[in-house]
Motif scaffolding. Structure first.
Motif, mmCIF file in Angstrom:
data_model
loop_
_atom_site.group_PDB
_atom_site.id
_atom_site.type_symbol
_atom_site.label_atom_id
_atom_site.label_comp_id
_atom_site.label_asym_id
_atom_site.label_seq_id
_atom_site.Cartn_x
_atom_site.Cartn_y
_atom_site.Cartn_z
ATOM 1 N N ASP A 118 4.578 29.248 94.054
ATOM 2 C CA ASP A 118 4.765 28.108 93.560
ATOM 3 C C ASP A 118 5.764 27.549 94.642
ATOM 4 O O ASP A 118 6.766 27.990 94.820
ATOM 5 C CB ASP A 118 5.620 28.384 92.265
ATOM 6 N N ASP A 119 5.498 26.358 95.156
ATOM 7 C CA ASP A 119 6.039 25.691 96.034
ATOM 8 C C ASP A 119 7.417 25.200 95.854
ATOM 9 O O ASP A 119 8.450 25.470 96.403
ATOM 10 C CB ASP A 119 5.388 24.281 96.554
ATOM 11 N N CYS A 120 7.601 24.903 94.325
ATOM 12 C CA CYS A 120 9.012 24.535 93.952
ATOM 13 C C CYS A 120 9.981 25.910 93.909
ATOM 14 O O CYS A 120 11.070 25.692 93.924
ATOM 15 C CB CYS A 120 8.610 23.926 92.458
ATOM 16 N N GLY A 121 9.203 27.073 93.632
ATOM 17 C CA GLY A 121 9.927 28.240 93.688
ATOM 18 C C GLY A 121 10.369 28.642 95.117
ATOM 19 O O GLY A 121 10.992 29.829 95.150
ATOM 20 N N CYS A 122 10.036 28.125 96.140
ATOM 21 C CA CYS A 122 10.347 28.540 97.394
ATOM 22 C C CYS A 122 11.088 27.595 98.284
ATOM 23 O O CYS A 122 11.183 27.398 99.672
ATOM 24 C CB CYS A 122 9.053 28.849 98.185
ATOM 25 N N GLU A 123 12.104 27.039 97.541
ATOM 26 C CA GLU A 123 12.966 25.964 98.236
ATOM 27 C C GLU A 123 14.449 26.692 98.085
ATOM 28 O O GLU A 123 14.862 26.975 96.815
ATOM 29 C CB GLU A 123 13.081 24.760 97.411
ATOM 30 N N PHE A 124 14.736 27.246 99.280
ATOM 31 C CA PHE A 124 16.028 28.043 99.181
ATOM 32 C C PHE A 124 17.282 27.354 100.068
ATOM 33 O O PHE A 124 17.212 27.143 101.270
ATOM 34 C CB PHE A 124 15.863 29.529 99.762
ATOM 35 N N ASP A 125 18.280 27.050 99.362
ATOM 36 C CA ASP A 125 19.392 26.331 100.096
ATOM 37 C C ASP A 125 20.641 27.187 100.257
ATOM 38 O O ASP A 125 21.171 27.868 99.281
ATOM 39 C CB ASP A 125 20.077 25.330 99.076
ATOM 40 N N ASP A 126 20.950 27.591 101.498
ATOM 41 C CA ASP A 126 21.958 28.666 101.887
ATOM 42 C C ASP A 126 23.354 28.065 102.248
ATOM 43 O O ASP A 126 24.201 28.746 102.746
ATOM 44 C CB ASP A 126 21.412 29.533 103.074
ATOM 45 N N THR A 127 23.438 26.668 102.117
ATOM 46 C CA THR A 127 25.026 25.992 102.275
ATOM 47 C C THR A 127 25.655 26.576 101.016
ATOM 48 O O THR A 127 25.522 26.493 99.850
ATOM 49 C CB THR A 127 24.581 24.524 102.280
ATOM 50 N N VAL A 128 27.040 26.345 101.421
ATOM 51 C CA VAL A 128 27.935 26.739 100.367
ATOM 52 C C VAL A 128 29.109 25.548 100.461
ATOM 53 O O VAL A 128 29.458 25.080 101.277
ATOM 54 C CB VAL A 128 28.860 28.056 100.705
ATOM 55 N N GLY A 129 29.019 24.876 99.146
ATOM 56 C CA GLY A 129 29.611 23.830 98.899
ATOM 57 C C GLY A 129 31.227 23.841 98.681
ATOM 58 O O GLY A 129 31.617 24.965 98.374
ATOM 59 N N ARG A 130 31.866 22.883 98.708
ATOM 60 C CA ARG A 130 33.435 22.937 98.154
ATOM 61 C C ARG A 130 33.389 23.288 96.799
ATOM 62 O O ARG A 130 34.404 24.330 96.403
ATOM 63 C CB ARG A 130 34.157 21.641 98.395
ATOM 64 N N ASP A 131 32.679 22.980 95.957
ATOM 65 C CA ASP A 131 32.768 23.272 94.518
ATOM 66 C C ASP A 131 32.125 24.594 94.249
ATOM 67 O O ASP A 131 32.024 24.899 92.899
ATOM 68 C CB ASP A 131 31.868 22.017 93.712
ATOM 69 N N ASP A 132 31.432 25.204 95.058
ATOM 70 C CA ASP A 132 30.796 26.516 94.674
ATOM 71 C C ASP A 132 31.705 27.722 94.469
ATOM 72 O O ASP A 132 32.996 27.585 95.028
ATOM 73 C CB ASP A 132 29.865 27.035 95.891
ATOM 74 N N THR A 133 31.539 28.508 93.498
ATOM 75 C CA THR A 133 32.436 29.472 93.097
ATOM 76 C C THR A 133 31.734 30.766 93.226
ATOM 77 O O THR A 133 30.402 30.740 93.424
ATOM 78 C CB THR A 133 33.076 29.341 91.570
ATOM 79 N N VAL A 134 32.274 31.998 92.888
ATOM 80 C CA VAL A 134 31.532 33.188 93.109
ATOM 81 C C VAL A 134 30.506 33.203 92.005
ATOM 82 O O VAL A 134 29.520 33.739 92.253
ATOM 83 C CB VAL A 134 32.575 34.363 92.744
ATOM 84 N N ALA A 135 30.894 32.611 90.742
ATOM 85 C CA ALA A 135 30.001 32.686 89.514
ATOM 86 C C ALA A 135 28.638 31.700 90.120
ATOM 87 O O ALA A 135 27.588 32.112 89.699
ATOM 88 C CB ALA A 135 30.622 31.835 88.503
ATOM 89 N N THR A 136 28.822 30.445 90.624
ATOM 90 C CA THR A 136 27.538 29.799 90.814
ATOM 91 C C THR A 136 27.050 30.343 92.004
ATOM 92 O O THR A 136 25.765 30.234 92.114
ATOM 93 C CB THR A 136 28.225 28.271 91.320
#
Length: 240
Positions: A118-136
């Motif tokens: 599934d092409d939609c299931g192969c999109e991976f974003d490895d960036t970490v934003g300011r709003d990211d937490t351990v939980a997210t």
């Protein structure tokens, strides 16, 4: 002679002890990336080796399968000629509908044929934003892990087709020959409705023997997409 007093550093003048904690965090991240990479590198190398030889092996498998399926189709043509007139139009129509429904239901349960990536299931974003937490981040890693494992399972299933396809075709050929023998049998040949049902099932199995791949290129392209999905997934997880 005067002496100069020595005082311990107070944290000013560019000295930031907190940087040690930050450095330790960075080091832990690098170590984690290395651990993830080392854990999955053997699988990636194995998949790459299999992919490199897949086109040749699948071409050979398809040629062998086609030979058996062509023979099976010819045999079933003889079966049809012998029993077609012994089954009424209503019986043929009813049996065809029943066989189609069963196969269609099974296909829906299996998720259909064709490429399992599934092409939609192969999109991976490895960036970490300011709003990211351990939980997210943990939730994203869990989702990416599931998608990557799904792609790996897809690759493994496709690799299995190299042996499963010719075996499947050979089995259909054998069962077609047995059906023809049963049609000619004095006792078994009387149950024409059951024999016609077996004929329709085998014809449908011939149609679906390729599992949705019309050409070698379609199969290899799907295998490549699965491999790249696995690679991208583990790379993103290692970074996160």
């Amino acid at each position: 002679m005067s002496s100069t007093a020595h005082h311990p550093p107070t944290g000013t003048g560019g000295c930031d002890p907190g940087a040690i904690d930050e450095l330790a965090c960075v080091a832990a991240g690098i170590q984690r990336r290395a651990e993830v990479t080392q854990e999955h590198l053997p699988q990636l190398r194995e998949f790459q080796e299999k992919f490199n030889s897949a086109r040749t092996q699948y071409t050979t498998a398809r040629l062998a399968a086609k030979t058996d399926l062509d023979e099976a189709a010819a045999t079933l043509g003889k079966v049809r000629e012998q029993i077609r007139c012994r089954v009424t139009h209503e019986q043929r129509h009813c049996l065809q509908q029943a066989v189609d429904k069963v196969f269609d239901d099974i296909r829906r349960c299996q998720g259909g044929w064709g490429c399992c990536v599934d092409d939609c299931g192969c999109e991976f974003d490895d960036t970490v934003g300011r709003d990211d937490t351990v939980a997210t981040l943990s939730a994203r890693i869990a989702r990416y892990t599931a998608d990557t494992l799904k792609a790996a399972a897809c690759f493994t299933a496709l690799d299995g087709e190299l042996t499963a396809l010719p075996e499947r075709a050979a089995k259909i050929r054998t069962e077609a020959a047995q059906l023809l023998a049963d049609v000619c049998d004095a006792v078994l040949g009387k149950d024409v409705v059951r024999l016609y049902a077996r004929l329709l099932v085998l014809l449908r199995r011939i149609t679906e023997a390729w599992r949705g791949f019309e050409t070698v290129s379609e199969f290899v392209d799907c295998l490549c997409r699965a491999l790249l999905c696995v690679l991208k997934g583990w790379q993103a997880i290692a970074v996160l």
